[in-house]
Design an enzyme around this catalytic site. Structure first.
Site, PDB file in Angstrom:
ATOM      1  N   ASP A   1      16.062   2.882   5.520  1.00  0.00           N
ATOM      2  CA  ASP A   1      14.922   1.940   4.934  1.00  0.00           C
ATOM      3  C   ASP A   1      15.004   1.106   6.358  1.00  0.00           C
ATOM      4  O   ASP A   1      16.974   0.221   5.385  1.00  0.00           O
ATOM      5  CB  ASP A   1      15.074   1.779   3.416  1.00  0.00           C
ATOM      6  CG  ASP A   1      14.154   2.281   2.371  1.00  0.00           C
ATOM      7  OD1 ASP A   1      13.987   2.616   2.979  1.00  0.00           O
ATOM      8  OD2 ASP A   1      14.654   1.835   2.181  1.00  0.00           O
TER       9      ASP A   1
ATOM     10  N   ASP B   1       4.106   5.582  -3.157  1.00  0.00           N
ATOM     11  CA  ASP B   1       5.267   4.817  -4.000  1.00  0.00           C
ATOM     12  C   ASP B   1       4.445   4.449  -5.528  1.00  0.00           C
ATOM     13  O   ASP B   1       3.574   4.294  -5.863  1.00  0.00           O
ATOM     14  CB  ASP B   1       5.398   3.970  -3.682  1.00  0.00           C
ATOM     15  CG  ASP B   1       6.402   3.590  -2.476  1.00  0.00           C
ATOM     16  OD1 ASP B   1       6.976   4.149  -2.108  1.00  0.00           O
ATOM     17  OD2 ASP B   1       5.797   2.458  -1.531  1.00  0.00           O
TER      18      ASP B   1
END
Length: 258
Positions: A11, A130
C-alpha cells in the site's frame, strides 16, 4: 491442482509503503521499490501495488513508482488506485504492470471492467473489492457491503452480487479485502472469502488479516481462496515468504517452491 499464490501487498501513499489497521492510522514503513525487490528475491509469486489515496484525492496513479518497481522485479505485478479509464489502464500496463486492479472506479462505472477486458484481455483486469460486514439488509442480502474510496464511502451494494456482476462483465480475478480484518493479524474473513469463492468461476485472492502462517492455510482451504495477500506479517519481518511457503507445503497445500 494449481499452486496457491503468496502475494505481498504494498500500500503506497506519497511514494512510501504504508500500513494501517482497518484502513486507518497508516504508518510509513519503507520504500516500495526496495521492498518489492526484497519480496521478489524471497520468492513471492506476485506483487500487488496500491496507490491507496489516488481515488480519494481524485488524482492519477504514481506511474514513476510503478515503472521503478517493474524494472526491479520479474514476477507478475498488479497495480491499482486512481484508475478511472481505459487510458489509465493502458498507461499502467505500459509502465510495466501485468495486471490492473480497478475498485472504486468500477463501482461508479462498471463498464470500465468490460472495456478493459476487451482492450487488454480479462487476464489483465482484477476487480478489487473492499468489503465491510453490515448485517443483512433489504439490499444487502449477504450482509457484506461494498465500500469505496479507501473505506470512506458505503455504496449500498451487496458484495456477492457485485462479484458475480464483475465476473460477467469480464473481470479475470477478484482481490477480496475485508475491512474488518485488515491489519488485525487475527486471520482472514473466512466466511466472506468462501462465499465469494464458491459463487464465481475466476480466481479469488484473499486479503486482510494475515498474522501467522496458519491463517493462510485456513483461507486457502476453508476459505477456498486461490491466493493470499500478505502485508504486516512480512513487512515487520515476523515471517519470511520461505517460512510461510514451507509451512503451507508441510500441511499439504501446494505452493511454488522458492
Amino acid at each position: 491442482m494449481l499452486s496457491k499464490r503468496i502475494i505481498p501487498c504494498l500500500d503506497v501513499r506519497e511514494g512510501k509503503t504504508t500500513k494501517g489497521i482497518k484502513f486507518q492510522n497508516n504508518v510509513d514503513i519503507g520504500d516500495p521499490v526496495d521492498m518489492a525487490r526484497f519480496y521478489y528475491e524471497e520468492g513471492a509469486d506476485e506483487i500487488v501495488f496500491y496507490d491507496i489515496t489516488a481515488s480519494h484525492e481524485k488524482r492519477d496513479i504514481m506511474l514513476d513508482v510503478v515503472k521503478r518497481v517493474a524494472e526491479t522485479i520479474f514476477i507478475p505485478f498488479s497495480v491499482g488506485g486512481g484508475i478511472r479509464s481505459v487510458d489509465d489502464m493502458r498507461n499502467v500496463l505500459l509502465a510495466g504492470a501485468e495486471k490492473i486492479s480497478v475498485n472504486s472506479a468500477a463501482v461508479k462505472n462498471p463498464e470500465i471492467i468490460s472495456q478493459g477486458a476487451n482492450a487488454f484481455g480479462s487476464q489483465c483486469v482484477v476487480l478489487g473489492m473492499d468489503v465491510k460486514y453490515v448485517g443483512q439488509k433489504e439490499n444487502i442480502s449477504s450482509g457484506y457491503e461494498i465500500v469505496i474510496n479507501g473505506g470512506r464511502k458505503y455504496m449500498g451494494i451487496d458484495a456477492l452480487e457485485w462479484a458475480i456482476r464483475a465476473q460477467e462483465a469480464g473481470a479475470g480475478e477478484i482481490c477480496l479485502n475485508s475491512i474488518d480484518a485488515d491489519g488485525m493479524r487475527e486471520g482472514y474473513e473466512l466466511k466472506l472469502t468462501a462465499l465469494i469463492s464458491e459463487n464465481v468461476n475466476i480466481p479469488v485472492i484473499a486479503s486482510g488479516g494475515a498474522g501467522i502462517p496458519e491463517h493462510l492455510a485456513d483461507v486457502l482451504t476453508k476459505g477456498k481462496a486461490d491466493a493470499a495477500l500478505i502485508a504486516s506479517m512480512v513487512h515487520y519481518r515476523h515471517y519470511s515468504i520461505n517460512e510461510i511457503k514451507s509451512y503451507l507445503d508441510s500441511n499439504g497445500i501446494r505452493v511454488r517452491k522458492t
